[in-house]
Design a protein around this motif. Structure first.
Motif, PDB file in Angstrom:
ATOM      1  N   LEU A  42       0.751  -1.140   0.070  1.00 14.88           N
ATOM      2  CA  LEU A  42       0.017  -0.209   0.068  1.00 14.88           C
ATOM      3  C   LEU A  42       0.758   1.225   0.080  1.00 14.88           C
ATOM      4  CD1 LEU A  42      -2.816   1.098   0.144  1.00 14.88           C
ATOM      5  CD2 LEU A  42      -2.791   0.883   2.529  1.00 14.88           C
ATOM      6  N   SER A  43       1.993   1.166   0.691  1.00 16.30           N
ATOM      7  CA  SER A  43       2.921   2.420   0.994  1.00 16.30           C
ATOM      8  C   SER A  43       3.403   2.487  -0.714  1.00 16.30           C
ATOM      9  CB  SER A  43       3.907   2.319   1.868  1.00 16.30           C
ATOM     10  OG  SER A  43       4.687   1.390   1.600  1.00 16.30           O
ATOM     11  N   ILE A  44       3.994   1.489  -1.440  1.00 17.52           N
ATOM     12  CA  ILE A  44       4.346   1.724  -2.757  1.00 17.52           C
ATOM     13  C   ILE A  44       3.181   2.332  -3.648  1.00 17.52           C
ATOM     14  CG2 ILE A  44       5.338   0.285  -4.864  1.00 17.52           C
ATOM     15  CD1 ILE A  44       6.475  -1.339  -2.693  1.00 17.52           C
ATOM     16  N   ILE A  45       2.060   1.650  -3.428  1.00 17.27           N
ATOM     17  CA  ILE A  45       0.992   2.040  -4.376  1.00 17.27           C
ATOM     18  C   ILE A  45       0.760   3.693  -4.194  1.00 17.27           C
ATOM     19  CG2 ILE A  45      -1.267   1.944  -4.840  1.00 17.27           C
ATOM     20  CD1 ILE A  45      -1.019  -1.082  -4.733  1.00 17.27           C
ATOM     21  N   ARG A  46       0.785   4.000  -2.838  1.00 20.09           N
ATOM     22  CA  ARG A  46       0.679   5.434  -2.563  1.00 20.09           C
ATOM     23  C   ARG A  46       1.431   6.321  -3.092  1.00 20.09           C
ATOM     24  NH1 ARG A  46       0.337   4.792   3.315  1.00 20.09           N
ATOM     25  NH2 ARG A  46      -1.402   3.533   3.440  1.00 20.09           N
ATOM     26  N   LYS A  47       2.900   5.825  -3.107  1.00 17.19           N
ATOM     27  CA  LYS A  47       3.797   6.783  -3.593  1.00 17.19           C
ATOM     28  C   LYS A  47       3.734   6.904  -5.148  1.00 17.19           C
ATOM     29  CE  LYS A  47       7.315   5.592   0.081  1.00 17.19           C
ATOM     30  NZ  LYS A  47       8.383   4.646   0.522  1.00 17.19           N
ATOM     31  N   THR A  48       3.153   5.744  -5.675  1.00 15.58           N
ATOM     32  CA  THR A  48       3.069   5.761  -7.023  1.00 15.58           C
ATOM     33  C   THR A  48       1.922   6.720  -7.522  1.00 15.58           C
ATOM     34  OG1 THR A  48       3.623   3.465  -7.225  1.00 15.58           O
ATOM     35  CG2 THR A  48       2.574   4.365  -9.161  1.00 15.58           C
ATOM     36  N   THR A  49       0.876   6.773  -6.995  1.00 15.62           N
ATOM     37  CA  THR A  49      -0.364   7.649  -7.131  1.00 15.62           C
ATOM     38  C   THR A  49      -0.430   9.019  -6.680  1.00 15.62           C
ATOM     39  OG1 THR A  49      -1.588   6.747  -5.257  1.00 15.62           O
ATOM     40  CG2 THR A  49      -1.901   5.471  -7.559  1.00 15.62           C
ATOM     41  N   ALA A  50       0.647   9.521  -5.735  1.00 18.57           N
ATOM     42  CA  ALA A  50       0.597  10.747  -5.073  1.00 18.57           C
ATOM     43  C   ALA A  50       0.414  11.805  -5.982  1.00 18.57           C
ATOM     44  CB  ALA A  50       1.882  10.753  -4.202  1.00 18.57           C
ATOM     45  N   GLY A  51       1.116  11.762  -6.975  1.00 16.78           N
ATOM     46  CA  GLY A  51       1.241  12.945  -8.000  1.00 16.78           C
ATOM     47  C   GLY A  51       0.024  13.296  -8.733  1.00 16.78           C
ATOM     48  N   GLY A  52      -0.832  12.119  -9.120  1.00 22.90           N
ATOM     49  CA  GLY A  52      -2.053  11.934 -10.067  1.00 22.90           C
ATOM     50  C   GLY A  52      -3.067  12.558  -8.918  1.00 22.90           C
ATOM     51  N   LEU A  53      -2.795  11.904  -7.530  1.00 23.24           N
ATOM     52  CA  LEU A  53      -4.049  12.456  -6.760  1.00 23.24           C
ATOM     53  C   LEU A  53      -3.854  13.603  -6.339  1.00 23.24           C
ATOM     54  CD1 LEU A  53      -4.071   9.234  -4.303  1.00 23.24           C
ATOM     55  CD2 LEU A  53      -5.824  10.009  -5.841  1.00 23.24           C
ATOM     56  N   PHE A  54      -2.889  14.510  -6.261  1.00 22.58           N
ATOM     57  CA  PHE A  54      -2.655  15.865  -5.996  1.00 22.58           C
ATOM     58  C   PHE A  54      -3.394  16.796  -7.339  1.00 22.58           C
ATOM     59  CE2 PHE A  54       0.025  19.734  -6.412  1.00 22.58           C
ATOM     60  CZ  PHE A  54      -0.228  20.359  -5.311  1.00 22.58           C
ATOM     61  N   ILE A  55      -2.951  16.302  -8.335  1.00 24.06           N
ATOM     62  CA  ILE A  55      -3.244  17.029  -9.494  1.00 24.06           C
ATOM     63  C   ILE A  55      -4.930  16.868  -9.650  1.00 24.06           C
ATOM     64  CG2 ILE A  55      -3.610  17.223 -12.097  1.00 24.06           C
ATOM     65  CD1 ILE A  55      -0.636  16.391 -12.012  1.00 24.06           C
ATOM     66  N   VAL A  68     -12.435   8.056  -1.926  1.00 18.75           N
ATOM     67  CA  VAL A  68     -13.015   7.503  -3.191  1.00 18.75           C
ATOM     68  C   VAL A  68     -12.011   8.319  -4.353  1.00 18.75           C
ATOM     69  CG1 VAL A  68     -14.843   7.785  -4.786  1.00 18.75           C
ATOM     70  CG2 VAL A  68     -15.182   7.440  -2.458  1.00 18.75           C
ATOM     71  N   MET A  69     -11.207   9.081  -3.764  1.00 19.35           N
ATOM     72  CA  MET A  69     -10.151   9.992  -4.847  1.00 19.35           C
ATOM     73  C   MET A  69      -9.384   9.101  -5.669  1.00 19.35           C
ATOM     74  SD  MET A  69     -10.517  13.160  -4.994  1.00 19.35           S
ATOM     75  CE  MET A  69     -11.190  14.340  -4.246  1.00 19.35           C
ATOM     76  N   PRO A  70      -8.755   8.006  -5.221  1.00 16.06           N
ATOM     77  CA  PRO A  70      -8.093   6.952  -6.406  1.00 16.06           C
ATOM     78  C   PRO A  70      -9.194   6.415  -7.234  1.00 16.06           C
ATOM     79  CG  PRO A  70      -7.423   6.462  -3.967  1.00 16.06           C
ATOM     80  CD  PRO A  70      -8.392   7.326  -3.919  1.00 16.06           C
ATOM     81  N   LEU A  71     -10.266   6.165  -7.030  1.00 12.27           N
ATOM     82  CA  LEU A  71     -11.287   5.669  -8.036  1.00 12.27           C
ATOM     83  C   LEU A  71     -11.748   6.718  -9.118  1.00 12.27           C
ATOM     84  CD1 LEU A  71     -12.801   3.069  -8.674  1.00 12.27           C
ATOM     85  CD2 LEU A  71     -14.429   4.018  -7.477  1.00 12.27           C
ATOM     86  N   TYR A  72     -11.676   8.141  -8.437  1.00  7.82           N
ATOM     87  CA  TYR A  72     -11.988   9.168  -9.494  1.00  7.82           C
ATOM     88  C   TYR A  72     -10.752   9.282 -10.417  1.00  7.82           C
ATOM     89  CZ  TYR A  72     -13.304  13.509 -11.220  1.00  7.82           C
ATOM     90  OH  TYR A  72     -13.807  14.661 -11.874  1.00  7.82           O
ATOM     91  N   LEU A  73      -9.456   9.176  -9.925  1.00  8.53           N
ATOM     92  CA  LEU A  73      -8.390   9.323 -10.557  1.00  8.53           C
ATOM     93  C   LEU A  73      -8.288   8.001 -11.614  1.00  8.53           C
ATOM     94  CD1 LEU A  73      -5.494  10.392 -11.049  1.00  8.53           C
ATOM     95  CD2 LEU A  73      -4.556   8.732  -9.517  1.00  8.53           C
ATOM     96  N   ALA A  74      -8.632   7.059 -11.444  1.00  8.43           N
ATOM     97  CA  ALA A  74      -8.671   5.926 -12.282  1.00  8.43           C
ATOM     98  C   ALA A  74      -9.788   6.088 -13.404  1.00  8.43           C
ATOM     99  CB  ALA A  74      -9.134   4.658 -11.823  1.00  8.43           C
ATOM    100  N   PHE A  75     -11.013   6.769 -13.137  1.00 11.58           N
ATOM    101  CA  PHE A  75     -11.857   6.996 -13.957  1.00 11.58           C
ATOM    102  C   PHE A  75     -11.319   8.205 -15.045  1.00 11.58           C
ATOM    103  CE2 PHE A  75     -15.488   9.763 -15.270  1.00 11.58           C
ATOM    104  CZ  PHE A  75     -16.155   9.074 -15.976  1.00 11.58           C
TER     105      PHE A  75
END
Length: 115
Positions: A42-55, A68-75
């Motif tokens: 989970l910490s590796i995945i969090r580091k991977t998606t941190a920039g996308g979630l910030f934007i 729900v933000m990671p799901l919205y990012l995926a969408f």
């Protein structure tokens, strides 16, 4: 299999595809585990998606909760990969399995005789 896609399209699709699948995995993991858990995956995945979630926080509706933000990012990334990239770079995507990243993965499965 993906020879009709320009190199820039493949590179962008790989980047967006990995980020999309990582954000889906983050959402699925946080369903079963606390968001602040110390699990290494989970910490590796969090580091991977941190920039996308910030934007994405700037364009997301205010009614969405943080979980729900990671799901919205995926969408958003799926929409970019399925509609925007093919329109901008000039290649066709007719189905989900015809997208460059998924077509490459499907090709590996076909080569090993698993499909």
């Amino acid at each position: 299999m993906v020879s009709h896609v320009p190199a820039l399209g493949i590179l962008l699709d790989l980047l967006f595809g990995i980020l999309m699948w990582a954000s889906c995995a983050q959402f699925m993991l946080t369903i079963f585990v606390n968001e602040d858990s110390k699990i290494m995956l989970l910490s590796i995945i969090r580091k991977t998606t941190a920039g996308g979630l910030f934007i994405v926080r700037y364009i997301a509706p205010s009614l969405l909760v943080n979980k729900v933000m990671p799901l919205y990012l995926a969408f958003v990334l799926f929409i970019l990969r399925f509609y925007a990239l093919p329109a901008i770079l000039g290649y066709d995507v007719v189905s989900f399995s015809a997208m460059p990243l998924e077509a490459l993965i499907k090709g590996v499965f076909v080569d090993f005789g698993l499909i």
